[in-house]
Design an enzyme around this catalytic site. Sequence first.
Site, short mmCIF file in Angstrom:
data_model
loop_
_atom_site.label_atom_id
_atom_site.label_comp_id
_atom_site.label_asym_id
_atom_site.label_seq_id
_atom_site.Cartn_x
_atom_site.Cartn_y
_atom_site.Cartn_z
N SER A 53 0.85 -1.19 0.00
CA SER A 53 0.00 0.00 0.00
C SER A 53 0.89 1.24 0.00
CB SER A 53 -0.95 -0.03 1.20
OG SER A 53 -1.87 1.04 1.15
N THR A 54 0.77 2.09 1.02
CA THR A 54 1.52 3.34 1.05
C THR A 54 3.02 3.09 0.92
OG1 THR A 54 -0.16 4.16 2.59
CG2 THR A 54 1.82 5.50 2.30
N HIS A 83 -2.60 -1.08 -3.34
CA HIS A 83 -3.69 -0.12 -3.20
C HIS A 83 -3.38 1.09 -4.09
CE1 HIS A 83 -4.37 -1.78 1.14
NE2 HIS A 83 -4.86 -2.58 0.20
N MET A 94 -0.06 1.30 5.20
CA MET A 94 -0.82 1.65 6.39
C MET A 94 -1.95 0.65 6.59
SD MET A 94 -1.31 3.84 8.89
CE MET A 94 -0.46 5.37 8.44
N ASP A 114 -4.59 -4.61 6.03
CA ASP A 114 -4.96 -5.43 4.88
C ASP A 114 -3.82 -6.39 4.52
OD1 ASP A 114 -6.42 -6.42 2.74
OD2 ASP A 114 -5.72 -4.86 1.37
#
Length: 351
Positions: free
Chosen positions: A168-169, A194, A287, A290
């Site tokens: 993600s991030t 993401h 973050m 997930d």
Amino acid sequence: MARIRVLVVDDSALMRQILSSILSSDPGIEVVGTAPDPLVAREKIKALNPDVMTLDVEMPGMDGIAFLEKVMTLRPMPVVMVSSLTERGAEVTMRAMELGAVDVFCKPGDAAAGGFAAHAQELIDKVKAASVSRVKALVGKGGIKPQAKLAVTQIYKSSDRLVAIGSSTGGVEALRDIILALPPDAPPIVITQHIPPRFSASFAERLDGLAAVRVKEAADNERILAGHVYIAPGDRHLTVKRSGAQLMTHTFDGPLTSGHKPSVDVLFHSVAEVCGSASVGVILTGMGRDGAEGLLAMHKAGADTLGEDESSCVVYGMPKAAFELGAVDRELPLSRIADEILKLCRSDGRH
């Protein structure tokens, strides 16, 4: 607790007002200044020392990417790109994230008609995530040469191993580093990152132009081949399914899972069920949680599981959640993960 100090950079006065209003509505955020262009932004960075900067992707008459490159070289700071959902916006944003921007917030198509209201919390969350991210000075990221591709069309066989990666991030840059380190005959890889719709295709195209492996946005019901990397579309879940001895991709619409679509948990659970011990799971910077439950399912099914360690994560959230759940066999810095994936795929079982 001190509030997060934010500088908003956008050539549109209306957009500066909207973004400032949304961010200021959160008691944990303070908009300390705004700027219409990089020249003003440069001076305000010096004067105000913000914690996070939001930066418009497309600003007429100026090069925001060149400005970002200077910022990340001389005064690294967390940057959230603000982009439109256009092909041009996606291309520029992907370049910005390769340069070290932490995340991207997409302007709603009906922004002028108040469409921001439904996305206000998303913007606030991205700025908060950026504020706790680790950013590094940009060094030698601009001149990577495309690698030669070889014709690799080996169909996945039941004796082969599949690699599943979630991020993600900070994941755009992390995935880039891993994928560019792979040889053309690397094991097949499926990825959930993401990322907004349309941006996933641009991301895959950029990587495909640089990597020795083939990189593409995953389509529904296609054969999974060695030497290929399949990235989940930004608005659809990605899973794997079996057709005889072959593995196939499956992309589909559906509700948010673990707060996301595409969801890392959805991908990992499918790999655990379909591939079991003939797989390797990797969870990278991001973050939230997930992927933690899905990676645990892979671990219980006999897969080798890796997590990016805290030292190299932009945000040590998803890997930490997976590690604390007991889903991670080993944590490694990003620089060692590609080699470890290849080593595990050459072995016959866990460790």
